[in-house]
Design a protein around this motif. Structure first.
Motif, short mmCIF file in Angstrom:
data_model
loop_
_atom_site.label_atom_id
_atom_site.label_comp_id
_atom_site.label_asym_id
_atom_site.label_seq_id
_atom_site.Cartn_x
_atom_site.Cartn_y
_atom_site.Cartn_z
N LEU A 135 51.70 -3.05 42.07
CA LEU A 135 52.07 -2.54 43.39
C LEU A 135 53.48 -1.97 43.38
N LEU A 136 54.42 -2.67 42.73
CA LEU A 136 55.79 -2.18 42.68
C LEU A 136 55.89 -0.86 41.91
N ALA A 137 55.01 -0.68 40.96
CA ALA A 137 55.03 0.56 40.17
C ALA A 137 54.31 1.71 40.87
N SER A 138 53.56 1.39 41.92
CA SER A 138 52.79 2.42 42.62
C SER A 138 53.64 3.12 43.67
N PRO A 139 53.52 4.44 43.81
CA PRO A 139 54.30 5.15 44.82
C PRO A 139 53.75 4.99 46.24
N SER A 140 52.51 4.53 46.35
CA SER A 140 51.91 4.39 47.68
C SER A 140 50.85 3.30 47.65
N CYS A 141 50.52 2.80 48.84
CA CYS A 141 49.45 1.80 48.97
C CYS A 141 48.95 1.84 50.41
N ASP A 142 47.78 2.42 50.61
CA ASP A 142 47.24 2.58 51.97
C ASP A 142 46.67 1.27 52.49
N VAL A 143 46.92 1.03 53.78
CA VAL A 143 46.40 -0.15 54.48
C VAL A 143 45.68 0.34 55.73
N THR A 144 44.54 -0.27 56.02
CA THR A 144 43.80 0.05 57.24
C THR A 144 44.02 -1.05 58.26
N ARG A 145 44.49 -0.65 59.42
CA ARG A 145 44.77 -1.61 60.49
C ARG A 145 43.89 -1.28 61.70
N ARG A 146 43.22 -2.31 62.19
CA ARG A 146 42.35 -2.13 63.35
C ARG A 146 43.15 -2.13 64.64
N ARG A 147 42.87 -1.17 65.53
CA ARG A 147 43.50 -1.09 66.84
C ARG A 147 42.44 -1.38 67.90
#
Length: 215
Positions: A135-147
């Motif tokens: 994760l630290l080496a990754s430039p991005s990490c998408d998260v899905t959040r419910r609204r």
């Protein structure tokens, strides 16, 4: 006009009290203030409220080791005396740590970053450490959040909110998360991205160990 003094206090929320919602913690604190006869100022208007400001709300089930709350008082009060009076009426799990006087013009507490700890079982540590490194080496990490209020999902990149993460020699997962006026990533979302969110369901306790304020 009544002069007011501002005081900043740090407290811990431990044990079964972690299962209390932030809203209930606020109500509990208001009752403590009344029982301790703390001269807290009130807002104006039809429904006045005590001038008590938390630096940051805390999710259900999370322990806090050094949380921050500001009081605005109607009369000068010695911070040490205030701390003693609150400690005398606090329920189990609510521990007052220190208090300091603020200038009357001091702004409300504004957090910059927070730090969390989670114990990792020995059999999961190698996998968790590899996930943290990736994760630290990754430039991005998408998260899905419910609204729920809007009945839709929101996808955002949580990587800019992650300042640092590591697995300590003692087997603690430790993460430092940025807090901005626009929001932050929830610690549970970070744990899910690393594949260790299930530890909370198995009884592991997530602890917020520090809240750093903007200067």
């Amino acid at each position: 006009m009544t002069k007011a003094t501002k005081v900043r206090l740090r407290f811990a929320k431990r044990g079964d009290l972690r299962l209390t919602s932030h809203h209930d913690v606020m109500r509990c604190l208001e009752r403590m203030v009344r029982r301790a006869a703390i001269p807290v100022a009130a807002s104006q208007g039809f429904s006045p409220r005590p001038k008590i400001v938390f630096a940051l709300a805390m999710g259900l089930g999370i322990e806090g080791r050094r949380e921050i709350v500001d009081f605005e008082l109607t009369e000068p009060t010695d911070p040490a005396e205030l701390l003693q009076r609150l400690s005398a009426v606090s329920p189990a799990g609510f521990e007052w740590l220190d208090a300091e006087a603020l200038e009357p013009s001091a702004p409300p507490p504004r957090p910059q970053w927070v730090e969390y700890d989670l114990p990792i079982p020995e059999g999961r540590r190698q996998t968790a450490a590899a996930a943290v490194e990736a994760l630290l080496a990754s430039p991005s990490c998408d998260v899905t959040r419910r609204r729920p209020a809007r009945d839709r999902d929101v996808v955002f990149d949580m990587r800019p909110f992650l300042i640092d993460a590591q697995l300590t020699n003692e087997g603690l997962f430790r993460a430092r998360l940025k807090v901005t006026p626009e929001g932050s990533v929830r610690p549970e979302e970070l744990l899910a991205s690393l594949g260790i969110r299930d530890l909370l369901d198995d009884g592991a306790v997530l602890v917020r160990t520090h809240v750093e304020l903007a200067p």
